[in-house]
Design a protein around this motif. Structure first.
Motif, PDB file in Angstrom:
ATOM      1  N   LYS A 154     -53.201 -65.111 -11.281  1.00  0.00           N
ATOM      2  CA  LYS A 154     -53.860 -65.953 -12.037  1.00  0.00           C
ATOM      3  C   LYS A 154     -55.354 -65.601 -12.245  1.00  0.00           C
ATOM      4  O   LYS A 154     -55.756 -65.341 -13.414  1.00  0.00           O
ATOM      5  CB  LYS A 154     -53.649 -67.310 -11.554  1.00  0.00           C
ATOM      6  N   THR A 155     -55.659 -65.399 -11.065  1.00  0.00           N
ATOM      7  CA  THR A 155     -57.372 -65.140 -11.027  1.00  0.00           C
ATOM      8  C   THR A 155     -57.940 -63.672 -11.826  1.00  0.00           C
ATOM      9  O   THR A 155     -58.360 -63.618 -12.493  1.00  0.00           O
ATOM     10  CB  THR A 155     -57.894 -65.032  -9.741  1.00  0.00           C
ATOM     11  N   LEU A 156     -56.658 -62.780 -11.510  1.00  0.00           N
ATOM     12  CA  LEU A 156     -56.840 -61.488 -11.859  1.00  0.00           C
ATOM     13  C   LEU A 156     -56.580 -61.555 -13.398  1.00  0.00           C
ATOM     14  O   LEU A 156     -57.349 -60.877 -14.487  1.00  0.00           O
ATOM     15  CB  LEU A 156     -55.632 -60.427 -11.407  1.00  0.00           C
ATOM     16  N   ILE A 208     -62.334 -72.332 -13.750  1.00  0.00           N
ATOM     17  CA  ILE A 208     -62.182 -73.049 -12.650  1.00  0.00           C
ATOM     18  C   ILE A 208     -60.762 -72.514 -11.752  1.00  0.00           C
ATOM     19  O   ILE A 208     -59.748 -73.013 -12.379  1.00  0.00           O
ATOM     20  CB  ILE A 208     -62.048 -74.631 -13.138  1.00  0.00           C
ATOM     21  N   ASP A 209     -60.936 -72.034 -10.691  1.00  0.00           N
ATOM     22  CA  ASP A 209     -59.929 -71.536  -9.904  1.00  0.00           C
ATOM     23  C   ASP A 209     -59.485 -72.878  -9.143  1.00  0.00           C
ATOM     24  O   ASP A 209     -60.123 -73.692  -8.621  1.00  0.00           O
ATOM     25  CB  ASP A 209     -60.223 -70.547  -9.165  1.00  0.00           C
ATOM     26  N   GLU A 210     -58.091 -72.888  -8.722  1.00  0.00           N
ATOM     27  CA  GLU A 210     -57.686 -73.956  -8.034  1.00  0.00           C
ATOM     28  C   GLU A 210     -57.945 -75.277  -8.372  1.00  0.00           C
ATOM     29  O   GLU A 210     -58.688 -76.080  -7.673  1.00  0.00           O
ATOM     30  CB  GLU A 210     -58.086 -73.747  -6.482  1.00  0.00           C
ATOM     31  N   ILE A 211     -57.785 -75.744  -9.616  1.00  0.00           N
ATOM     32  CA  ILE A 211     -58.271 -76.802 -10.281  1.00  0.00           C
ATOM     33  C   ILE A 211     -57.752 -77.965  -9.538  1.00  0.00           C
ATOM     34  O   ILE A 211     -58.269 -79.080  -9.664  1.00  0.00           O
ATOM     35  CB  ILE A 211     -58.148 -76.867 -11.814  1.00  0.00           C
TER      36      ILE A 211
END
Ligand code: ADP
Ligand code: MG
Ligand code: ZN
Length: 614
Positions: free
Chosen positions: A217-219, A269-272
């Motif tokens: 996802k981050t990638l 926003i990671d790990e929202i």
């Protein structure tokens, strides 16, 4: 890269500056020591002093080889090499002293340091001054910076990556084709907003990436920023929430203000789920005011976007089920992109992507690895590739070989070999029979996955492993497969009982897993007997999304509970008998195979994602 408040590697720059200062000072002292002017003056160090008139007289008598005028000093070198010196006034020029007689052969040199070497003479002082000044400025800046860190709680901690800095592209993300297709659209929104707004289409503000941890996802979010060539603000949900109340909300405000100034851009926003959980607090021990305020602020900011501000908020989570529904309504994160765990082809591609930056032997192929890694994510596969490179380095291979790769798969899938664990010969025997029990029973069950490998090398917490590999990715499971799986799991214990007529604790994990399968059959999949019917028992709190085990609330009668227990017990008992009868029929094969293992008992690791462990 702009870092709003974290002083980047401060101690390192501190050292560097100190070193520079020191070097500067050392250089300066050398400059003074080795000053050529000083050398020359030394040459006249023992010149005797005479009145100026005497030198004028000597000049007239041609008594000198040379007269040197340096500033207010006058040195005269006699024919015999001796020197004398005197002083003159500033107004005493060569002509006023009468030393410019054209008939006179004496050389008169004027070396006016004060005018010709003005710059050189002040240079050391200047350098010194600048160094001190620089030191002071640097010191004050350090102080100011440390103070600003202390006072910038409300500033967002977002890391801003400039358009040029994001090097990730879609081709770095293997597989995930559907997700990429959706995201190509997002890139287009950022690049050509006019195309959409001119027809009256609204550009979506929020994109939620949903997928298990490590699926990329981050990638993907970085790849979108890289492809669109826009700044990328990234922050983790947890970074909004800190010790101080109200910080989260002001950080959100700050982040969005910054983003709007840099539009078009992406906020990620990671790990929202850290801030975006269902408000109201039911179930998590009361509400969490701080988190709610932060979430409210995010919602308000997203609503506040003008249609023209081309800022797209991307968020990632692996728990969409716990997110507040207000986050998911149209106009906020209305686009949801699901990222599945990679299938066979995608795994192959991911392995290739991560092989790009490694030295690989020419004939390394990933077909088997891709097959053996069912259920693994991109992060797991990256880990495998990295472990293979580490193996290659340890074994002093010039490049990663197939052997390194195979070992890496095993290390990641089952755990590292434990060479220090010494088993008694008897324990080794039992382990061999136990694993062979799994293998033979599994092999004889028609719906079991094919056997891949048996190993009685201790790894992690296991003494041995029997490894079955599904031929392809499976998304549904049949009842007969569940039954065969239970049978195979019980094969280990069955072999122990049959051969040694004694049982060990080695089968505890097998029994747990067999029981769970049977219980799920009865409670979740409607695969129980007639007394249970097609009813789901137990209410699951939260969803079973992405393998997060929900808590189960009992919503059935004692009678039904008894029926479930009966089903579980009977199913397992029946399969245990089945496993024993399989082994009884093939006891010869079992003994034969076990004897190979004991013969090569030192370090055998042979034929071994369903893993059955001791
Ligand atoms: P998530 O954010 O979903 O938990 P990440 O995006 O942080 O996962 O992925 C972790 C690492 O796994 C990435 O840095 C990347 O190297 C690797 N990875 C994951 N998915 C893929 C993929 N589809 N293609 C290539 N590498 C991947
Ligand atoms: Mg992530
Ligand atoms: Zn076992």
């Amino acid at each position: 890269m702009v870092t709003s408040s974290r002083p980047p590697q401060r101690s390192r720059s501190q050292w560097l500056l100190s070193l520079l200062l020191f070097c500067g000072l050392v250089l300066l002292s050398f400059f003074f020591l080795l000053n050529p002017q000083r050398d020359k003056e030394k040459q006249f160090a023992n010149a005797s002093e005479v009145p100026l008139s005497e030198i004028t007289q000597g000049y007239a008598q041609n008594a000198y080889n040379e007269i040197l005028i340096r500033d207010s000093k006058v040195f005269a070198t006699l024919k015999d090499g001796k020197t004398i010196q005197s002083y003159k006034e500033g107004s005493d020029t060569v002509s006023r002293l009468g030393w410019n007689d054209p008939k006179n052969k004496t050389v008169v040199r004027v070396e006016n340091r004060e005018t010709t070497n003005l710059f050189l003479s002040v240079l050391p002082d200047l350098v010194f001054f600048l160094l001190v000044l620089g030191g002071i400025v640097w010191l004050f800046r350090g102080i100011a910076r440390s103070q600003s860190t202390a006072l910038s709680f409300g500033k967002s901690r977002a890391r801003i990556a400039d358009a040029k800095q994001v090097k990730t592209r879609f081709h770095d993300v293997a597989g995930a084709e559907e997700a990429k297709e959706d995201l190509v659209e997002v890139v287009d929104f950022l690049k050509n907003p006019k195309k959409y707004t001119s027809i009256g289409a609204k550009i979506p503000k929020g994109v939620l990436l949903v997928g298990a941890p490590g699926t990329g996802k981050t990638l993907l979010a970085r790849a979108v920023a890289g492809e669109a060539g826009v700044p990328f603000f990234s922050i983790a949900g947890s970074e909004f929430v800190e010790m101080f109340v109200g910080v989260g909300a002001s950080r959100v405000r700050d982040l969005f203000t910054k983003a709007k100034r840099n539009a078009p851009c992406i906020i990620f926003i990671d790990e929202i789920d850290a801030v975006g959980r269902q408000r109201g607090g039911a179930g998590f021990g009361g509400g969490h005011d701080e988190r709610e305020q932060t979430l409210n602020q995010i919602l308000t900011e997203m609503d506040g976007f003008e249609q023209e501000t081309n800022v797209i908020v991307m968020a990632a989570t692996n728990r969409p089920d716990v997110l507040d529904i207000a986050l998911l309504r149209p106009g906020r994160f209305d686009r949801r992109i699901f990222i599945d765990k990679p299938d066979l082809a995608a795994r192959h591609q991911i392995l290739e992507v991560h092989a790009r930056n490694k030295k690989m032997t020419k004939n390394v192929h990933f077909d088997d690895v891709a097959k053996q890694t069912v259920g693994m994510t991109g992060a797991d596969l990256e880990n495998i590739m990295n472990e293979s490179a580490i193996f290659a380095a340890k074994r002093k291979h010039p490049a990663v070989t197939q052997r390194d790769l195979v070992d890496a798969v095993e290390k990641v899938a089952i755990g590292a070999e434990k060479k220090s664990r010494k088993l008694t010969p008897h324990e080794k025997d039992i382990t061999a029979y136990h694993e062979l029990g799994h293998a033979i029973v599994g092999h004889l069950c028609p719906d079991s996955d094919p056997l891949h490998k048996i190993s009685i090398v201790s790894r992690g917490s296991t003494l041995g492993v029997t490894w079955f590999l599904p031929q392809e990715d499976q998304y549904t499971t049949s009842k007969s497969k569940f039954i065969d799986e239970i049978c195979g799991l019980l094969g280990g214990r069955a072999a122990e009982e049959l051969v040694f007529n004694e049982i060990t604790t080695g089968a505890s994990n097998d029994i747990e897993r067999a029981s769970l399968i049977a219980r799920n059959m009865a409670m979740r999949y409607g695969m129980g007997d007639d007394s249970l019917g097609l009813v789901a028992y137990g209410e699951h709190q939260g969803s079973t999304f992405l393998g997060v085990d929900p808590s189960v609330v009992r919503n059935y009668s004692d009678e039904m509970a008894r029926a479930i227990d009966t089903f579980v017990r009977e199913t397992i008992a029946a399969q245990y008998e089945r496993a024993k009868s399989f082994l009884h029929q093939h006891k010869k094969k079992l003994e034969e195979l076990a004897s190979i293992n004991t013969r090569r008992s030192s370090r055998s690791s042979r034929a071994s994602s369903s893993r059955r462990r001791r």
